[in-house]
Every structure is written in structure tokens, then in C-alpha cells.
Write a protein that holds these residues in place. Structure first.
Motif, PDB file in Angstrom:
ATOM      1  N   GLY A   1       0.779  -1.236   0.000  1.00 42.92           N
ATOM      2  CA  GLY A   1       0.000   0.000   0.000  1.00 42.92           C
ATOM      3  C   GLY A   1       0.806   1.278   0.000  1.00 42.92           C
ATOM      4  N   LEU A   2       2.113   1.179  -0.147  1.00 43.41           N
ATOM      5  CA  LEU A   2       2.978   2.369  -0.171  1.00 43.41           C
ATOM      6  C   LEU A   2       2.771   3.265   1.051  1.00 43.41           C
ATOM      7  N   GLY A   3       2.432   2.653   2.180  1.00 42.11           N
ATOM      8  CA  GLY A   3       2.238   3.422   3.400  1.00 42.11           C
ATOM      9  C   GLY A   3       0.866   4.064   3.536  1.00 42.11           C
ATOM     10  N   MET A   4      -0.014   3.833   2.561  1.00 43.16           N
ATOM     11  CA  MET A   4      -1.362   4.402   2.663  1.00 43.16           C
ATOM     12  C   MET A   4      -2.169   3.594   3.665  1.00 43.16           C
ATOM     13  N   PRO A   5      -3.017   4.256   4.425  1.00 43.32           N
ATOM     14  CA  PRO A   5      -3.839   3.527   5.401  1.00 43.32           C
ATOM     15  C   PRO A   5      -4.930   2.713   4.708  1.00 43.32           C
ATOM     16  N   LEU A   6      -5.255   1.566   5.290  1.00 47.22           N
ATOM     17  CA  LEU A   6      -6.343   0.741   4.760  1.00 47.22           C
ATOM     18  C   LEU A   6      -7.682   1.471   4.822  1.00 47.22           C
ATOM     19  N   ALA A   7      -7.757   2.516   5.631  1.00 49.88           N
ATOM     20  CA  ALA A   7      -8.985   3.309   5.728  1.00 49.88           C
ATOM     21  C   ALA A   7      -9.361   3.904   4.375  1.00 49.88           C
ATOM     22  N   PHE A   8      -8.369   4.090   3.477  1.00 50.61           N
ATOM     23  CA  PHE A   8      -8.670   4.585   2.136  1.00 50.61           C
ATOM     24  C   PHE A   8      -9.595   3.629   1.391  1.00 50.61           C
ATOM     25  N   LEU A   9      -9.569   2.356   1.760  1.00 55.37           N
ATOM     26  CA  LEU A   9     -10.371   1.349   1.070  1.00 55.37           C
ATOM     27  C   LEU A   9     -11.702   1.072   1.768  1.00 55.37           C
ATOM     28  N   ALA A  10     -11.953   1.759   2.882  1.00 53.65           N
ATOM     29  CA  ALA A  10     -13.201   1.553   3.630  1.00 53.65           C
ATOM     30  C   ALA A  10     -14.393   1.826   2.721  1.00 53.65           C
ATOM     31  N   GLY A  11     -15.353   0.936   2.744  1.00 49.95           N
ATOM     32  CA  GLY A  11     -16.544   1.080   1.926  1.00 49.95           C
ATOM     33  C   GLY A  11     -16.383   0.560   0.513  1.00 49.95           C
ATOM     34  N   SER A  12     -15.218   0.034   0.196  1.00 52.92           N
ATOM     35  CA  SER A  12     -15.004  -0.529  -1.144  1.00 52.92           C
ATOM     36  C   SER A  12     -15.053  -2.051  -1.062  1.00 52.92           C
ATOM     37  N   VAL A  13     -14.903  -2.700  -2.179  1.00 56.93           N
ATOM     38  CA  VAL A  13     -14.900  -4.164  -2.216  1.00 56.93           C
ATOM     39  C   VAL A  13     -13.518  -4.722  -1.896  1.00 56.93           C
ATOM     40  N   PHE A  14     -12.536  -3.847  -1.682  1.00 57.42           N
ATOM     41  CA  PHE A  14     -11.159  -4.287  -1.449  1.00 57.42           C
ATOM     42  C   PHE A  14     -10.812  -4.301   0.032  1.00 57.42           C
TER      43      PHE A  14
ATOM     44  N   SER B   1     -13.069   8.472  -6.012  1.00 56.02           N
ATOM     45  CA  SER B   1     -14.318   8.159  -5.308  1.00 56.02           C
ATOM     46  C   SER B   1     -14.087   7.216  -4.130  1.00 56.02           C
ATOM     47  N   LEU B   2     -13.081   6.346  -4.227  1.00 58.68           N
ATOM     48  CA  LEU B   2     -12.808   5.413  -3.128  1.00 58.68           C
ATOM     49  C   LEU B   2     -12.059   6.062  -1.978  1.00 58.68           C
ATOM     50  N   ILE B   3     -11.018   6.814  -2.297  1.00 62.23           N
ATOM     51  CA  ILE B   3     -10.174   7.335  -1.214  1.00 62.23           C
ATOM     52  C   ILE B   3     -10.586   8.727  -0.751  1.00 62.23           C
ATOM     53  N   HIS B   4     -11.464   9.379  -1.488  1.00 62.79           N
ATOM     54  CA  HIS B   4     -11.951  10.716  -1.136  1.00 62.79           C
ATOM     55  C   HIS B   4     -10.818  11.712  -0.924  1.00 62.79           C
ATOM     56  N   GLU B   5      -9.753  11.516  -1.635  1.00 63.98           N
ATOM     57  CA  GLU B   5      -8.600  12.413  -1.609  1.00 63.98           C
ATOM     58  C   GLU B   5      -8.194  12.671  -3.049  1.00 63.98           C
ATOM     59  N   SER B   6      -7.467  13.742  -3.276  1.00 60.45           N
ATOM     60  CA  SER B   6      -6.942  13.983  -4.614  1.00 60.45           C
ATOM     61  C   SER B   6      -5.543  14.579  -4.503  1.00 60.45           C
ATOM     62  N   SER B   7      -4.791  14.421  -5.571  1.00 55.31           N
ATOM     63  CA  SER B   7      -3.430  14.961  -5.596  1.00 55.31           C
ATOM     64  C   SER B   7      -3.139  15.498  -6.988  1.00 55.31           C
ATOM     65  N   TRP B   8      -2.049  16.188  -7.109  1.00 55.98           N
ATOM     66  CA  TRP B   8      -1.632  16.740  -8.399  1.00 55.98           C
ATOM     67  C   TRP B   8      -1.361  15.627  -9.406  1.00 55.98           C
ATOM     68  N   LEU B   9      -0.945  14.447  -8.949  1.00 55.73           N
ATOM     69  CA  LEU B   9      -0.722  13.330  -9.870  1.00 55.73           C
ATOM     70  C   LEU B   9      -2.009  12.903 -10.559  1.00 55.73           C
ATOM     71  N   GLN B  10      -3.099  12.906  -9.822  1.00 58.82           N
ATOM     72  CA  GLN B  10      -4.377  12.539 -10.423  1.00 58.82           C
ATOM     73  C   GLN B  10      -4.791  13.538 -11.502  1.00 58.82           C
ATOM     74  N   VAL B  11      -4.485  14.797 -11.289  1.00 57.89           N
ATOM     75  CA  VAL B  11      -4.770  15.826 -12.296  1.00 57.89           C
ATOM     76  C   VAL B  11      -3.941  15.556 -13.555  1.00 57.89           C
ATOM     77  N   ILE B  12      -2.671  15.218 -13.369  1.00 53.41           N
ATOM     78  CA  ILE B  12      -1.792  14.925 -14.510  1.00 53.41           C
ATOM     79  C   ILE B  12      -2.282  13.694 -15.266  1.00 53.41           C
ATOM     80  N   TYR B  13      -2.593  12.617 -14.545  1.00 50.53           N
ATOM     81  CA  TYR B  13      -3.036  11.394 -15.216  1.00 50.53           C
ATOM     82  C   TYR B  13      -4.405  11.564 -15.877  1.00 50.53           C
ATOM     83  N   PHE B  14      -5.286  12.328 -15.247  1.00 44.96           N
ATOM     84  CA  PHE B  14      -6.572  12.598 -15.882  1.00 44.96           C
ATOM     85  C   PHE B  14      -6.369  13.416 -17.160  1.00 44.96           C
ATOM     86  N   SER B  15      -5.482  14.386 -17.104  1.00 44.90           N
ATOM     87  CA  SER B  15      -5.198  15.221 -18.283  1.00 44.90           C
ATOM     88  C   SER B  15      -4.578  14.412 -19.411  1.00 44.90           C
TER      89      SER B  15
END
Length: 133
Positions: free
Chosen positions: A15-28, A80-94
Motif C-alpha cells: 500500500g505504499l504506506g497508505m492507510p487501509l482506511a482509504f479502502l473503507a466502503g469498497s470491495v477491497f 471516489s474510493l479514497i476521497h482524496e486527490s493529488s496533483w498526480l491525479q490531475v496529470i493522469y486525468f489530463s
């Protein structure tokens, strides 16, 4: 490449140090399946599209479209799963949006970029147009 490298790192580190809470409410229950999807689906389709484009195969445009849409779907689901966003997501979406737009242009669906076939038919010879008259 970044999807393959990041997905592999996500898999190896759990998980690269991300908390499992990011996956709360998902199927993972862990980051294993998201990592596999990132490597195989997002990275795999991008890699396949790249190889096909380098080999100038007609299927390259189909796979580039699949890969671009896959990247967009990945970013939407991730946010939608992690309810967070970063500049990387903007780059990949673009870049995913640009990829889809360019595929549409190359297919002739939008006309601001002319399309030339990937395969030139070496046996085909076009006769010059005569100006009879």
C-alpha cells in the motif's frame, strides 16, 4: 510505465504506506487487487498500445482508446474510493483525456487533426489525375 512501476510498488509494499482506511466502503480488503488492476489493466493496456503504435499496427488506435479510457476510469474510481486527490491525479486525468482526444482525431471522428493510415500499401500506386478536357 508509471502504472506498472507504481502498481508493482503498491503490491510489494502492501500500500505504499497508505492507510487501509482509504479502502473503507469498497470491495477491497487490501491494496493487492487495486495494485494488480493498476499493473495489468492500466499499465498493460498502455504498454500494449505503445508496442502496437511503435509497430504501426492499425489495432494501436483501438488499444490507445481502451488505455486512455481505462486511465480515466481508474482516476474516477480512485478519487471516489479514497476521497482524496493529488496533483498526480490531475496529470493522469489530463494525459488520459488528451490520449482519448488524439485517438478520436486520428480516427477522423474530430477533424482538427488529419488522419493518415498507419500502414502504407507499397504495392498500391496511384495514377496521376489527368486533366482532360
Amino acid at each position: 510505465m508509471s502504472a506498472i512501476v507504481s502498481g508493482t510498488a503498491l503490491l510489494v509494499t502492501g500500500g505504499l504506506g497508505m492507510p487501509l482506511a482509504f479502502l473503507a466502503g469498497s470491495v477491497f480488503a487490501s491494496f493487492t487487487w487495486p495494485a494488480v488492476i493498476l499493473v495489468a489493466v492500466v499499465g498493460g493496456t498502455q504498454a500494449l498500445a505503445t508496442v502496437l503504435l511503435l509497430r504501426r499496427k492499425e489495432a494501436a488506435l483501438l488499444w490507445a482508446a481502451v488505455a486512455g479510457f481505462g486511465m480515466l476510469i481508474w482516476i474516477f474510481v480512485e478519487i471516489s474510493l479514497i476521497h482524496e486527490s493529488s496533483w498526480l491525479q490531475v496529470i493522469y486525468f489530463s494525459t488520459g483525456s488528451a490520449q482519448v482526444a488524439l485517438v478520436l482525431a486520428l480516427l477522423g471522428i474530430v477533424e482538427w487533426l488529419p488522419r493518415r493510415p498507419l500502414h502504407a500499401n507499397p504495392t498500391s500506386k496511384t495514377a496521376p489525375v489527368s486533366q482532360a478536357g
